[in-house]
Scaffold this motif. Structure first.
Motif, short mmCIF file in Angstrom:
data_model
loop_
_atom_site.label_atom_id
_atom_site.label_comp_id
_atom_site.label_asym_id
_atom_site.label_seq_id
_atom_site.Cartn_x
_atom_site.Cartn_y
_atom_site.Cartn_z
N GLN A 65 10.64 84.56 15.56
CA GLN A 65 11.77 84.13 16.36
C GLN A 65 11.72 84.84 17.71
O GLN A 65 11.02 85.83 17.87
CB GLN A 65 13.07 84.42 15.63
CG GLN A 65 13.20 83.53 14.39
CD GLN A 65 14.59 83.52 13.86
OE1 GLN A 65 14.95 84.36 13.07
NE2 GLN A 65 15.37 82.54 14.28
N THR A 86 20.15 84.70 22.14
CA THR A 86 20.00 85.70 21.08
C THR A 86 21.36 86.33 20.82
O THR A 86 22.24 86.33 21.68
CB THR A 86 19.01 86.79 21.49
OG1 THR A 86 19.46 87.42 22.69
CG2 THR A 86 17.61 86.22 21.72
N SER A 91 17.82 85.70 16.74
CA SER A 91 17.77 84.51 17.60
C SER A 91 18.79 83.49 17.12
O SER A 91 19.08 83.40 15.93
CB SER A 91 16.37 83.91 17.53
OG SER A 91 16.36 82.60 18.03
#
Length: 191
Positions: A65, A86, A91
């Protein structure tokens, strides 16, 4: 965008390498177009093979991620069309935008729009549904002041014709506010 063009995918973190992102959007004819791009070099970015007129969504396709915010936009990075944010420890996995363009040959039927905010007391948030046709005509479908939440379930779904840009927008009446929204509907081929 005024015309279809190759886009750039980049991150705000140089450590974002081998991050795979699916770009879902429309080509110059407003036909559905998708492309998976693997970000191999973080902040420099990677250019798409295809040319996009609109971007409706971007999402991660696998791990790893993203560490930094992932952007997709113009090749010079001057305009961001979508991004994957984020949180403090992970994320978001996909773009969180409430912008959509109806593909050619389809009609989008809005069935529900739900909005939530931390505005209380004399503070309000202003919700509005905004559209723009391919030729440039803008239409404000609805403007509605709200406190804490606004829920609209359509008994008869509201149709949006092909090649219509739609934005569902909410703004705080004063200061900053946390605002979240959920849009639901059906995309149905016109044939």
């Amino acid at each position: 965008l005024g015309s279809a063009q190759q886009l750039r995918l980049w991150s705000e973190s140089a450590s974002d390498t081998d991050v795979s992102v699916l770009i879902s959007g429309l080509d110059a004819s407003y036909a559905i177009l998708t492309e998976t791009v693997v970000l191999t070099n973080g902040t420099t970015g990677v250019t798409t093979t295809n040319s996009f007129l609109r971007v409706n969504n971007i999402s991660l396709t696998r791990v790893p991620q993203n560490v930094g915010i992932i952007h997709v936009g113009t090749s010079d990075k001057a305009t961001t069309l979508a991004y994957i944010g984020t949180t403090s420890n992970s994320s978001a996995g996909r773009s969180q935008m409430t912008v959509y363009t109806v593909p050619a040959g389809y009609t989008f039927y809005l069935t529900q729009s739900n909005w939530y905010t931390n505005q209380t007391g004399s503070q309000t948030a202003l919700y509005r549904s905004w559209t723009q046709k391919q030729g440039g005509a803008v239409n404000i479908v609805l403007t509605f002041p709200m406190q804490q939440q606004y829920n609209s379930v359509k008994v008869v779904p509201r149709p949006y014709t092909e090649k219509t840009d739609i934005q569902w927008q909410v703004a705080s009446s004063s200061g900053s506010s946390k605002i979240g929204g959920q849009i639901e509907g059906y995309l149905i081929a016109n044939t």
